[in-house]
Scaffold this active site. Structure first.
Site, short mmCIF file in Angstrom:
data_model
loop_
_atom_site.label_atom_id
_atom_site.label_comp_id
_atom_site.label_asym_id
_atom_site.label_seq_id
_atom_site.Cartn_x
_atom_site.Cartn_y
_atom_site.Cartn_z
N HIS B 320 0.81 -1.22 0.00
CA HIS B 320 0.00 0.00 0.00
C HIS B 320 0.84 1.27 0.00
O HIS B 320 0.41 2.30 -0.49
CB HIS B 320 -0.96 0.01 1.19
CG HIS B 320 -2.16 -0.83 0.96
ND1 HIS B 320 -2.17 -2.19 1.19
CD2 HIS B 320 -3.39 -0.53 0.48
CE1 HIS B 320 -3.36 -2.67 0.87
NE2 HIS B 320 -4.12 -1.70 0.43
N GLY B 321 2.01 1.20 0.59
CA GLY B 321 2.81 2.42 0.57
C GLY B 321 4.11 2.27 1.33
O GLY B 321 4.24 1.38 2.18
#
Lengths: 331, 474
Positions: B320-321
Site C-alpha cells: 500500500h505504501g
C-alpha cells in the site's frame, strides 16, 4: 437488438431529462443590496474602504473617522474577492449615487486577478444577492476562467440552471446533522465554536497545505497564478474603469501574510506576479499602498493573517499614519 | 487522466463511439492507443515504464514456453525487473530514509541530498497484474501469448490500469482476445454503474473527506473528534475506492468486457476473514495465490500457518505504501486474522452463530476493529498516531462531544445510499430472473429515473473540494 437500442436511448433521455424537471435555480432576494445602497446614501462617505475579513478585522471605522476627521464607510464581506468587489462598485456604489473622494480596496495574495476565486458555494450565494438580473461581464469572465473543454461546463450550468443552490442543500445536510446531535448549545453557537476550534492556529504544522499551512499565501497553494489583467478574464480592469466612471480616486492596499514577519523568502513566482501587478496598476494611474508587516507585533495577529480584536484600534492608528500622506496627497 | 473530469467523459465518449464501429483487431489497437494516451495524459514518461514492463514480461513468458528447462531463470528475470522498477520508484526513498535514520542512531551521519522520486500512478497495480501473467505461464496455468498487442492491452487496459481491480490473464486476457458483440443492454448497465461510481466519489467520498481531513488536522483533537474523523475516513475510503472500481467496471462493460468485482459490502463483515473476502478482493486473492499458498498456505503446521498469514499481511501493508504506518496496518490485520483463527479453532460454532444478538455483537466489534485499522492506515506521523490512539474519552467537554457526534452523524447521513445499495444488492443477487428482468420496459424506466436522480444528486451535492482517488497514491 432494436428494443435494446431504444431502451438505451430511453435511458439516456430520461437520465438527462429528470434533473430538468426540478427547479435547481435558487431564488434570491435583493434586500441586502438595497440595504447597502441605502446605508451608503445615508453615510455619504468621503473615503470608502472595500475588502473582506482582512479589512474588517483590521480597521475600526469609528476610530478611523475620529483620527482622520473624515466620513468613512466600509463594504466588506468575509471571504469576498475580486468578483465581490466589482459588484460592490458596480451595483452598490454606482447605484447609490454617492461620490467618495477615495475608494481603497484591501487585497491580499493574488486575489485581485484570480477572478474565479470564491465565486461558488456560499460565496457564490452572496454574489447572487449583489447581482443584477443580467451580469454579462461577470459571466463572461468566470466562464473564461473555468477552462472547460468546448464550454461544456457552461452548457451544463445553463441547461440545469445550477448556481448556488447546491450550497443551500449541502448546508441543510450539515444543519440536519447539527440538529440531531444537539445537546445544550444552539446551532449558531456550535458553528461559532467549531470555527474557533478549527481555526488555523489550532491546526497541525506537519500536514500538507491542503489541510493546514499558513506559511504560504492561500491562493498560491492552488496553482501558481499568472498575471492576467485582460478585461476578458479579470475583474481588475473593470474595477478601475468603474472607479474612473465614478470620478473617484482608487487605491489598493496590499495586506501582508503574517509569515512575512519572519522574513521567510517569498516564492519567486509570487514576487514576479507582484511586480507585474504593480507595474500594471501604475500604468493605469492607480496607487498601491503596502502594509508594513514589520511594524506589526506578532501578538497582534490572530487566526492566520487577521488582526485580533484587542489590537484593532492600534492597528487602525498605524494604518492611518501609514497611508494618510499618500491618500491626502492624491486628493 | 482522472475519471471524474470532463476530459475523461470526452475521451470515453470518443473511444466508445469509434470502438463499436471496428473489428476485434482494430478495437484492440484503439484500446491500446487510448490506454497509453489515458496513462500518459499528465506525464508522458509514465508510458515508458509500462511499455518496459510489458516488453520484459512478454519476452520472459515467451521464453518460459520456448525453453522450459530454463523457465526458472526467465521467471526470475521477469520478477526481478518488475519488482526492481517498483522498488526504485516506490520504496527507494523509504529505505534510504530508514537506513540514514538507523545509522544516525549508532553515530554515523549519512545525510546527503534528498531525492524526491515521483511515484507513477498505478505502478503497484499493473506490476502485480503483469507479474501474475508470467507466474501463471511458469506454472503452466495459461499459455504465453504470441500477439504482443493483446498482452500489452492486458497490462495497460485503461479502465482498471490506475487502481485496479488487479485482473488475471486467464480472465481479462481471454476476454480481450474474444470478439465482443454490441449489446445495448450491457452498455446501459455499464453507464448506470459508472454513474453510481461518480455519485459515490463526488457526493459521498469527497464530502466526508472534508470531515476526516478537518478532524485529523487538529493539533490536539479530543477522543470524540478523532473517532468522528476516523468514522468519516472509514466511509470515505470505501466510497472512494469502490467508486473507482465501479467506474472501471462500468467503462469496461460498455466496451463489452467484464472485469472482476473488487468489493462485496465489506462493512457487513462479522470477522476478519470475512472482511478480507469482501475488501479489495482482487488484491487479497493475488496475495493468497502468489504469496500465501506458495509459502505453504494452510497445508503446514499451525505456527507456520500463522507465520504465513503474518508475512502475507506485512507484504500487503507494504504494497500500500512506503511508510511504517502501512506495515503496521498490515501487521494489525495479520494479528486480527491469526487471533480469529485461534478463536475459531477452539470454538468452531462462533463462525456462524445462530443468535442474532451474537451476530450483531460480532459485527459491532469487527466494525470498531476495522476503524482502528483505518486510523493506522491514514495517519503517517507516528507521534500523532500514538496521540490519537491513546486519546482519552474521559473528561472531554460537552462541546467536543457535540463536534464528534456531528462528524459521525454527518458522515452517517451521507453513507445512507451505501447502506441502501448493500440491501438492494443482496436482494437483486438473490433473484435468479434478475438479468431477464433488467430488459423489461418497466425496469428500464425505473433504472433511468434512478440514474436521473443520481445525476441530480451529483449536480446538487458534489463537493467543491474534489480530490484524487485515494488509491492513486499506491
Amino acid at each position: 437488438m432494436r428494443s435494446g437500442l431504444i431502451q438505451l436511448a430511453l435511458f439516456l433521455a430520461i437520465t438527462a431529462t429528470v434533473p430538468l424537471l426540478l427547479r435547481l435555480e435558487g431564488v434570491y432576494n435583493h434586500q441586502h443590496k438595497i440595504g447597502l445602497v441605502d446605508r451608503l446614501r445615508r453615510e455619504n462617505p468621503e473615503i470608502l474602504l472595500i475588502g473582506n475579513s482582512m479589512l474588517y478585522t483590521r480597521i475600526d471605522i469609528d476610530e478611523l473617522q475620529k483620527i482622520s476627521g473624515k466620513r468613512i464607510s466600509q463594504l466588506a464581506k468575509g471571504g469576498g474577492a475580486s468578483a465581490c468587489w466589482y459588484l460592490y462598485l458596480k451595483n452598490i456604489v454606482a447605484q447609490s449615487g454617492i461620490q467618495p473622494e477615495q475608494v481603497v480596496i484591501f487585497f491580499r495574495d493574488t486575489i485581485l486577478t484570480s477572478a474565479e476565486y470564491r465565486t461558488e458555494g456560499q460565496y457564490g450565494d452572496y454574489l447572487k444577492r449583489l447581482q443584477e438580473k443580467e451580469e454579462p461581464v461577470m459571466n463572461q469572465i468566470l466562464e473564461s476562467r473555468r477552462k472547460s473543454p468546448f464550454g461544456l461546463s457552461s452548457v451544463v450550468r445553463t441547461a440545469y440552471k445550477i448556481d448556488s443552490r447546491p450550497h443551500i442543500i449541502q448546508s441543510s445536510i450539515h444543519d440536519l446533522a447539527l440538529d440531531i446531535t444537539k445537546i445544550d448549545l444552539s446551532k449558531k453557537k456550535r458553528k461559532e465554536g467549531m470555527n474557533t476550534r478549527f481555526s488555523v492556529d489550532n491546526l497541525r504544522r506537519d500536514l500538507a497545505l491542503e489541510n493546514a499551512d499558513y506559511n504560504t499565501p492561500e491562493i498560491m497553494n492552488v496553482e501558481p497564478q499568472q498575471f492576467t489583467p485582460a478585461p476578458g478574464s479579470s475583474f481588475l480592469p473593470h474595477i478601475i474603469d468603474l472607479a474612473d466612471k465614478l470620478n473617484t480616486k482608487l487605491s489598493f492596499y496590499q495586506v501582508k501574510n503574517a509569515f512575512e514577519r519572519t522574513q521567510r523568502p517569498l516564492q519567486e513566482s509570487y514576487i514576479h506576479y507582484l511586480r507585474k501587478l504593480k507595474d500594471y496598476l501604475k500604468s493605469r494611474n492607480v496607487l498601491v499602498l503596502e502594509e508594513s508587516v514589520k511594524d506589526i507585533p506578532e501578538d497582534w495577529f490572530a487566526e492566520g493573517d487577521h488582526i485580533s480584536k484587542d489590537h484593532r484600534l492600534e492597528y487602525t492608528r498605524l494604518f492611518w499614519s501609514h497611508i494618510k500622506d499618500s491618500i491626502l496627497a492624491t486628493k | 487522466m482522472i475519471f471524474h473530469s470532463i476530459d475523461y467523459l470526452l475521451f470515453f465518449t470518443g473511444v466508445i463511439c469509434i470502438y463499436w464501429t471496428l473489428n476485434l483487431r482494430l478495437q484492440n489497437i484503439l484500446l491500446l492507443l487510448a490506454s497509453y494516451f489515458f496513462y500518459g495524459y499528465v506525464h508522458a514518461w509514465y508510458c515508458i515504464l509500462i511499455a518496459a514492463t510489458t516488453v520484459v514480461d512478454y519476452c520472459c513468458a515467451r521464453a518460459i514456453t520456448n525453453q522450459p528447462d530454463r523457465k526458472r531463470l526467465f521467471l526470475t528475470i521477469s520478477l526481478a525487473t518488475n519488482f526492481s522498477i517498483l522498488c526504485a520508484f516506490k520504496y527507494f526513498g523509504f529505505f534510504v530514509d530508514n537506513i540514514v535514520a538507523a545509522m544516525g542512531l549508532v553515530g554515523f551521519d549519512m545525510s546527503g541530498p534528498v531525492w524526491e522520486i515521483l511515484l507513477p500512478v498505478g505502478i503497484s497495480f499493473y506490476t502485480f497484474q503483469s507479474a501474475s501473467y508470467v507466474i501463471d505461464v511458469y506454472r503452466g496455468k495459461i499459455q504465453a501469448r504470441r500477439k504482443i498487442l493483446h498482452y500489452a492491452l492486458f497490462v495497460a487496459f485503461f479502465p482498471q490500469l490506475v487502481a485496479g481491480p488487479i485482473e488475471r490473464a486467464g480472465r481479462l486476457l481471454k476476454a480481450l482476445e474474444t470478439p465482443r458483440k454490441f449489446n445495448a443492454d450491457r452498455i446501459r448497465s455499464g453507464l448506470f454503474l459508472m454513474l453510481w461510481g461518480f455519485f459515490k466519489k463526488l457526493v459521498i467520498a469527497d464530502n466526508v473527506a472534508t470531515i476526516s481531513n478537518k478532524a485529523l488536522s487538529l493539533q490536539d483533537p479530543s477522543f470524540p473528534i478523532v473517532w468522528g474523523g476516523v468514522f468519516a475516513f472509514c466511509i470515505q475510503i470505501y466510497a472512494d475506492f469502490s467508486a473507482y472500481t465501479d467506474i472501471a467496471r462500468g467503462t469496461a462493460r460498455t466496451l463489452g468486457i467484464d472485469i472482476c468485482r473488487n468489493f462485496n459490502h465489506p462493512y457487513i463483515a462479522r470477522n476478519p476473514s470475512a472482511f478480507w473476502s469482501r475488501w479489495h478482493i482482487s488484491l487479497s486473492t493475488w496475495f493468497r495465490d502468489y504469496v500465501y499458498i506458495p509459502l505453504g498456505g494452510n497445508r503446514c503446521s499451525e505456527p507456520r500457518i500463522m507465520m504465513n498469514i503474518m508475512l502475507t499481511f506485512l507484504l500487503s501493508g507494504l504494497w500500500h505504501g512506503a511508510n511504517w504506518n502501512f506495515i503496521i496496518w498490515g501487521a494489525y490485520h495479520g494479528i486480527l486474522l491469526v487471533t480469529w483463527r485461534l478463536i475459531c479453532k477452539n470454538r468452531p460454532r462462533i463462525e456462524n452463530p445462530s443468535s442474532q444478538t451474537v451476530r450483531l455483537g460480532q459485527w459491532t466489534i469487527m466494525f470498531l476493529l476495522v476503524n482502528i485499522g483505518w486510523l493506522i492506515f491514514r495517519e503517517q506521523n507516528p507521534a500523532y498516531l500514538w496521540q490519537f490512539i491513546t486519546s482519552n474519552p474521559f473528561g472531554v467537554s460537552s462541546e467536543e462531544w457535540q463536534i464528534g457526534a456531528y462528524f459521525f452523524v454527518y458522515s452517517a447521513i451521507l453513507a445512507i445510499p451505501l447502506a441502501l445499495h448493500c440491501w438492494t444488492d443482496r436482494w437483486c443477487t438473490g433473484d435468479e430472473q434478475w438479468e431477464a428482468r433488467q430488459q423489461k420496459w418497466k425496469w428500464v424506466v425505473a433504472q433511468s429515473t434512478l440514474a436521473g436522480i443520481l445525476l441530480i444528486a451529483i449536480l446538487l451535492l458534489k463537493s467543491k473540494n474534489s480530490t484524487e482517488f485515494i488509491y492513486f497514491q499506491f
